[in-house]
Design a protein around this motif. Structure first.
Motif, short mmCIF file in Angstrom:
data_model
loop_
_atom_site.label_atom_id
_atom_site.label_comp_id
_atom_site.label_asym_id
_atom_site.label_seq_id
_atom_site.Cartn_x
_atom_site.Cartn_y
_atom_site.Cartn_z
N ASN A 39 -8.72 -10.19 -6.90
CA ASN A 39 -8.17 -11.44 -6.38
C ASN A 39 -7.27 -11.13 -5.20
O ASN A 39 -6.23 -10.50 -5.37
CB ASN A 39 -7.37 -12.17 -7.46
N HIS A 40 -7.67 -11.54 -4.01
CA HIS A 40 -6.84 -11.27 -2.84
C HIS A 40 -5.76 -12.34 -2.67
O HIS A 40 -4.66 -12.04 -2.20
CB HIS A 40 -7.72 -11.18 -1.60
N HIS A 41 -6.10 -13.57 -3.01
CA HIS A 41 -5.15 -14.66 -2.91
C HIS A 41 -5.26 -15.51 -4.17
O HIS A 41 -6.36 -15.85 -4.61
CB HIS A 41 -5.44 -15.55 -1.69
N VAL A 42 -4.10 -15.85 -4.73
CA VAL A 42 -4.05 -16.72 -5.90
C VAL A 42 -3.01 -17.79 -5.64
O VAL A 42 -1.90 -17.48 -5.19
CB VAL A 42 -3.69 -15.91 -7.16
N ILE A 43 -3.38 -19.03 -5.91
CA ILE A 43 -2.45 -20.16 -5.77
C ILE A 43 -2.32 -20.83 -7.13
O ILE A 43 -3.33 -21.20 -7.73
CB ILE A 43 -2.95 -21.17 -4.72
N LEU A 44 -1.09 -20.96 -7.59
CA LEU A 44 -0.82 -21.59 -8.88
C LEU A 44 0.30 -22.59 -8.75
O LEU A 44 1.14 -22.49 -7.85
CB LEU A 44 -0.42 -20.53 -9.92
N TRP A 59 2.52 -1.45 -11.66
CA TRP A 59 2.45 -2.67 -10.87
C TRP A 59 3.73 -2.75 -10.05
O TRP A 59 4.84 -2.62 -10.59
CB TRP A 59 2.33 -3.91 -11.74
N TYR A 60 3.54 -2.97 -8.75
CA TYR A 60 4.66 -3.16 -7.84
C TYR A 60 4.60 -4.59 -7.30
O TYR A 60 3.52 -5.18 -7.17
CB TYR A 60 4.60 -2.20 -6.66
N VAL A 61 5.75 -5.12 -6.93
CA VAL A 61 5.83 -6.45 -6.32
C VAL A 61 6.58 -6.35 -5.00
O VAL A 61 7.51 -5.54 -4.86
CB VAL A 61 6.53 -7.46 -7.26
N GLN A 62 6.13 -7.13 -4.04
CA GLN A 62 6.80 -7.17 -2.73
C GLN A 62 7.08 -8.63 -2.40
O GLN A 62 6.18 -9.39 -2.05
CB GLN A 62 5.92 -6.53 -1.67
N TYR A 63 8.33 -9.04 -2.56
CA TYR A 63 8.74 -10.40 -2.20
C TYR A 63 8.83 -10.50 -0.69
O TYR A 63 9.03 -9.50 0.00
CB TYR A 63 10.08 -10.74 -2.86
N PRO A 64 8.67 -11.70 -0.16
CA PRO A 64 8.68 -11.86 1.30
C PRO A 64 9.91 -11.23 1.95
O PRO A 64 11.04 -11.51 1.56
CB PRO A 64 8.67 -13.38 1.46
N SER A 88 9.70 -18.64 -7.61
CA SER A 88 10.27 -17.38 -7.15
C SER A 88 9.35 -16.18 -7.37
O SER A 88 9.66 -15.07 -6.92
CB SER A 88 11.61 -17.11 -7.85
N ASP A 89 8.24 -16.40 -8.07
CA ASP A 89 7.27 -15.31 -8.25
C ASP A 89 6.33 -15.17 -7.06
O ASP A 89 5.48 -14.27 -7.04
CB ASP A 89 6.45 -15.53 -9.53
N THR A 90 6.45 -16.07 -6.10
CA THR A 90 5.65 -15.97 -4.88
C THR A 90 5.91 -14.62 -4.22
O THR A 90 7.06 -14.30 -3.86
CB THR A 90 6.00 -17.11 -3.91
N ALA A 91 4.86 -13.83 -4.09
CA ALA A 91 5.01 -12.45 -3.60
C ALA A 91 3.63 -11.83 -3.50
O ALA A 91 2.61 -12.45 -3.83
CB ALA A 91 5.87 -11.64 -4.56
N GLU A 92 3.62 -10.57 -3.06
CA GLU A 92 2.38 -9.80 -3.10
C GLU A 92 2.50 -8.75 -4.19
O GLU A 92 3.54 -8.10 -4.31
CB GLU A 92 2.11 -9.13 -1.74
N TYR A 93 1.45 -8.62 -4.98
CA TYR A 93 1.47 -7.74 -6.14
C TYR A 93 0.46 -6.61 -5.93
O TYR A 93 -0.70 -6.86 -5.59
CB TYR A 93 1.13 -8.52 -7.41
N PHE A 94 0.93 -5.40 -6.16
CA PHE A 94 0.09 -4.21 -5.96
C PHE A 94 -0.04 -3.43 -7.27
O PHE A 94 0.96 -3.10 -7.91
CB PHE A 94 0.70 -3.28 -4.91
N PHE A 114 -2.69 3.02 -4.16
CA PHE A 114 -2.50 1.58 -4.29
C PHE A 114 -3.82 0.82 -4.17
O PHE A 114 -4.74 1.24 -3.46
CB PHE A 114 -1.57 1.06 -3.20
N GLY A 115 -3.87 -0.33 -4.83
CA GLY A 115 -4.91 -1.30 -4.56
C GLY A 115 -4.57 -2.08 -3.30
O GLY A 115 -3.54 -1.86 -2.67
N THR A 116 -5.43 -3.01 -2.95
CA THR A 116 -5.26 -3.75 -1.70
C THR A 116 -4.25 -4.88 -1.81
O THR A 116 -3.86 -5.46 -0.81
CB THR A 116 -6.60 -4.33 -1.22
N GLY A 117 -3.84 -5.20 -3.02
CA GLY A 117 -2.82 -6.22 -3.19
C GLY A 117 -3.39 -7.61 -3.45
O GLY A 117 -4.50 -7.93 -3.05
N THR A 118 -2.60 -8.42 -4.14
CA THR A 118 -2.92 -9.83 -4.38
C THR A 118 -1.74 -10.66 -3.95
O THR A 118 -0.62 -10.44 -4.42
CB THR A 118 -3.20 -10.10 -5.87
N ARG A 119 -2.00 -11.60 -3.06
CA ARG A 119 -0.94 -12.52 -2.63
C ARG A 119 -0.92 -13.72 -3.56
O ARG A 119 -1.91 -14.42 -3.70
CB ARG A 119 -1.20 -13.00 -1.20
#
Lengths: 112, 113
Positions: A8-13, A35-40, A84-90, A102-107
């Motif tokens: 999943n490259h992009h997920v909207i919830l 699992w890593y997270v990168q907030y904006p 607040s969970d809006t971020a990119e997850y690796f 790393f994987g390519t990430g999911t936004r």
């Protein structure tokens, strides 16, 4: 080629929805999983990690991940997401205690 | 504990110019990594140091990239000459033990025009 796949490259919830992000790896043998997270605008932060033992790992901020060895998977879950969970997850793997791959990430975008 | 420090945060250069990035890892962390993160991709390892020795530089484009870690603490990554495709975020990370995961700095966002 050996790799880490995040399908999943992009997920909207919407807020309060449940989240599951997929991660599969193709390395054999012993692996450590992360699992890593990168907030904006921020740096990569560790959410959780798995080395051995209980395949269900709990991390920070209500996240958890399940290691399924037979499926070479390490999916990330959260029962109820917040804006607040809006971020990119690796997803990341250290195969055989080598370098972190790393994987390519999911936004993830969580709408209020 | 203090985190991994990187500077500068942003850099814009013209192609064929040179640029250098600096990293100060967490005190006591013997292992230091430089990753390149191109927009839309996951970070890719460029080079790994153990103290001041290179452990893995197989993915480092050695014709233009160089890195050093003098005295086993701070590290510098240099690009000379830069190409447009070098536009990316350059991340520095350090670890005490690999299995603990890495601590990342905020990165340097490089734009080559």
């Amino acid at each position: 080629a050996q790799s880490v796949s995040q399908h999943n490259h992009h997920v909207i919830l919407s807020e309060a929805a449940s989240l599951e992000l997929g991660c599969n790896y193709s390395y054999g043998g012993t692996v450590n999983l992360f699992w890593y997270v990168q907030y904006p605008g921020q740096h990569l932060q560790l959410l959780l990690k798995y080395f051995s033992g209980d395949p269900l790992v709990k991390g920070i901020k209500g996240f958890e991940a399940e290691f399924i060895k037979s499926k070479f998977s390490f999916n990330l879950r959260k029962p109820s997401v917040q804006w607040s969970d809006t971020a990119e997850y690796f997803c990341a793997v250290t195969p055989g205690f080598q370098k972190l791959v790393f994987g390519t990430g999911t936004r993830l975008l969580v709408s209020p | 504990e203090a985190g991994v420090a990187q500077s500068p945060r942003y850099k814009i250069i013209e192609k064929r110019q040179s640029v250098a990035f600096w990293c100060n890892p967490i005190s006591g962390h013997a292992t230091l990594y430089w990753y390149q993160q191109i927009l839309g991709q996951g970070p890719k390892l460029l080079i790994q140091f153990q103290n001041n020795g290179v452990v893995d530089d197989s993915q480092l484009p050695k014709d233009r990239f160089s890195a050093e870690r003098l005295k086993g603490v701070d590290s510098t990554l240099k690009i000379q000459p830069a190409k447009l495709e070098d536009s990316a975020v350059y991340l520095c990370a350090s670890s005490l033990v690999d299995r603990d995961g890495y601590t990342f700095g905020s990165g340097t966002r490089l734009t080559v025009v």
